[in-house]
Design a protein around this motif. Structure first.
Motif: not given
Length: 314
Positions: A234-244, A295-306, A308-311
């Protein structure tokens, strides 16, 4: 060259292979800094989201960079396995700064339009051959570092991607031999300046993809034997907590083995080289109306087993 019929057969064969089961403790290699250390070191995440085992303290003879570690091959991996099994003291996560698991690679190779569902999102045909571009190594930052909005762009977008880290040098690598050249996998964000990618510079992709800070990586290089199946995550990206973005790597058009075979026709792959394998649907560019990072946004990229990175976007 890959042709459609041959590629379908190859894909079926690769999908049928048995991926190794995960070991009791996965091998999660990291590069990190800490206040009590004079320079960056190599370590192991004790578990996903856990503290760090200092590999250089365990064996001072080990290299202090991931590139050198990978270049030395099985000998250094064997030391890391011993360290993991030894249940050594763990530095709390709050006391370390995670760097990108690989820095200053010889090359960062990227793949475009490599998810079936991303092609559908754009209403474009699924490619018959991999679409290859690149980022410069200077775009790499750590898993929790800031992404800097360049003043030259007004359309900066997110893309979560599975990244493959090369562990063994090779040229003209056969797809059936490709996994022998892989060290492991990590999470990447292929930050993209869409105005430069699609409107400027003759619509060449390079400049829009390679601004400084446009390639966050991490948090760890998870070794290939620690991943049950890299093409079913599973692979996902959230911007400010919202799944994109939300998909699965089983949507990849060209799998890891095919990409390595394709790219190594043209260039020699070296230990530490990074291959970004494409992004699923949900990027800002194709939303109605388009949405871009500010400016101010937070991006969370997540991949199952690997992991989460948060930028943060600054």
């Amino acid at each position: 060259m890959l042709v459609s019929g041959g590629r379908r057969l190859l894909t079926a064969l690769l999908q049928a292979r048995k991926w190794p089961l995960q070991p009791s403790r996965s091998m999660r290699l990291v590069q990190f800094q800490a206040s009590h250390l004079a320079e960056p070191c190599l370590g192991l995440e004790s578990e996903e989201g856990g503290g760090v085992i200092d590999l250089n303290a365990f064996d001072p003879r080990l290299p202090k960079t991931m590139l050198q570690f990978l270049e030395e091959g099985e000998a250094t991996l064997a030391v890391a396995r011993r360290a993991l099994a030894a249940r050594l003291p763990v530095l709390p996560r709050s006391e370390v700064t995670f760097l990108a698991p690989v820095t200053k690679p010889d090359k960062v190779v990227c793949v475009g339009l490599n998810y079936v569902d991303h092609c559908k999102e754009q209403n474009v045909p699924v490619p018959k051959e991999p679409i290859i571009f690149s980022k410069f190594g200077s775009s790499i930052v750590g898993p929790y570092d800031d992404v800097v909005l360049p003043q030259e762009s007004q359309e900066v977008d997110w893309e979560v991607e599975l990244a493959v880290i090369i562990g063994k040098k090779g040229k003209h690598i056969k797809a059936t031999d490709a996994m022998a050249h892989v060290a492991g996998f990590t999470v990447a964000q292929d930050v993209s300046a869409r105005d430069w990618q699609t409107k400027r510079n003759g619509k060449q992709w390079l400049l829009g993809k390679t601004f400084d800070t446009f390639c966050p990586l991490g948090p760890a290089l998870v070794t290939k034997d620690s991943v049950a199946d890299p093409h079913n995550l599973n692979i996902s990206c959230r911007v400010n907590g919202e799944v994109m973005q939300s998909s699965n790597t089983n949507q990849m058009v060209f799998k890891t083995e095919e990409l390595i075979a394709w790219v190594s026709q043209f260039v020699t792959l070296y230990p530490g080289d990074v291959i970004l394998t494409g992004t699923p649907p949900g990027v800002g560019m194709f939303r109605k109306p388009p949405v871009f990072l500010k400016k101010g946004d937070e991006v969370q990229c997540e991949i199952e087993e690997l992991g989460v990175i948060v930028n943060k976007v600054v």
